[in-house]
Design an enzyme around this catalytic site. Structure first.
Site, short mmCIF file in Angstrom:
data_model
loop_
_atom_site.label_atom_id
_atom_site.label_comp_id
_atom_site.label_asym_id
_atom_site.label_seq_id
_atom_site.Cartn_x
_atom_site.Cartn_y
_atom_site.Cartn_z
N CYS A 1 3.19 -4.64 6.84
CA CYS A 1 2.50 -4.61 5.61
C CYS A 1 3.83 -3.97 4.65
O CYS A 1 4.97 -3.77 5.18
CB CYS A 1 1.47 -3.60 5.55
SG CYS A 1 0.01 -4.30 5.85
N HIS B 1 0.73 -1.23 0.17
CA HIS B 1 -0.08 0.06 -0.13
C HIS B 1 0.70 1.30 -0.04
O HIS B 1 2.00 1.04 0.50
CB HIS B 1 -0.95 -0.20 1.11
CG HIS B 1 -0.02 -0.05 2.55
ND1 HIS B 1 -0.02 1.31 2.98
CD2 HIS B 1 0.09 -0.75 3.27
CE1 HIS B 1 0.85 0.80 4.22
NE2 HIS B 1 0.83 -0.36 4.50
#
Length: 249
Positions: free
Chosen positions: A219, A203
């Site tokens: 992440c 992301h």
């Protein structure tokens, strides 16, 4: 079912850990072919020239995306190795594959012809490292952020962003709406294994200064300008390999 967590691993996700070095080597060997001596040998295509400093400034300049203003990135404060650039492919993976080398803080998009696009990324801090194979099953533009329950407990001011899973729609309700200060940034690519959400994401992030560092809860984070570029290049179903210490640079 536990509260949705876009960036922090749990015990149930430890099954996602796997060794990838052997499979990467196998893929590399599978790509070797011989050329009959009766055929004319052609020189490989020349590598793309490295952009100039001024071109990098344009690449990471301010932009408007979906009505939202993304500020420029002061590239002089980043290691130039972390700039988006075409490089020789060190992965041996099939074209179209995303490879994250956590030892180098690089994400590669394999392009074929021995080349790859390389992006600098931020990764999970000590204790949250992970590795394995997955695929992108979902993509979102300016996604909502769903803070994990343990984060809400530590930071009660995030209570207003608590989410609930809607069984009828299969979606999560609530969370922080997409925006420039949203922790998921301008784009999110959702990683699945065997059809199940791993809860890991590739992301964007407004915190460009964390690129090249290990600070998130698992992440893979990218500069917003870079995640927009990657998002536009990969479809759902794209294979993803996350590994450490396999590739030389």
């Amino acid at each position: 079912m536990s509260t949705f967590n876009p960036c922090s691993p749990t015990m149930t996700r430890r099954r996602f850990l796997s060794a990838t070095a052997a499979s990467a080597a196998t893929a590399a060997l599978a790509g070797c072919v011989s050329v009959p001596s009766t055929q004319t040998a052609y020189a490989p295509a020349r590598p793309a020239p490295t952009p100039s400093v001024s071109e990098f400034r344009v690449m990471y300049g301010a932009m408007v995306d979906d009505g939202r203003e993304i500020p420029s990135v002061p590239i002089e404060k980043l290691d130039p190795r972390l700039y988006r650039q075409e490089v020789a492919d060190p992965t041996g993976e099939q074209p179209g594959t995303i490879v994250v080398d956590t030892s180098q803080h690089f994400l590669y998009l394999v392009r074929g012809g021995g080349r790859a696009l390389r992006y600098g990324v931020g990764l999970g801090r000590a204790g949250f490292e992970w590795a394995g194979r997955a695929q992108i099953n979902k993509k979102r533009v300016w996604p909502n952020w769903h803070p994990p329950e343990e984060m809400i407990e530590r930071q009660p001011e995030l209570e207003k962003y608590r989410t609930e899973f809607d069984k009828d729609t299969g979606e999560w309700r609530g969370g922080m709406e997409g925006g420039i200060m949203n922790p998921l940034g301008a784009r999110a690519l959702y990683l699945y294994e065997d059809g199940k959400d791993t809860l890991y994401r590739i992301h964007g992030s407004p915190e460009w200064w964390t690129i090249g560092k290990s600070v998130s809860s698992g992440c893979v984070r990218m500069i917003n300008q870079d995640v927009i570029d990657l998002y536009d290049r990969v479809p759902e179903g794209t294979p993803v390999v996350v590994t450490s210490g396999v590739y030389t640079v």
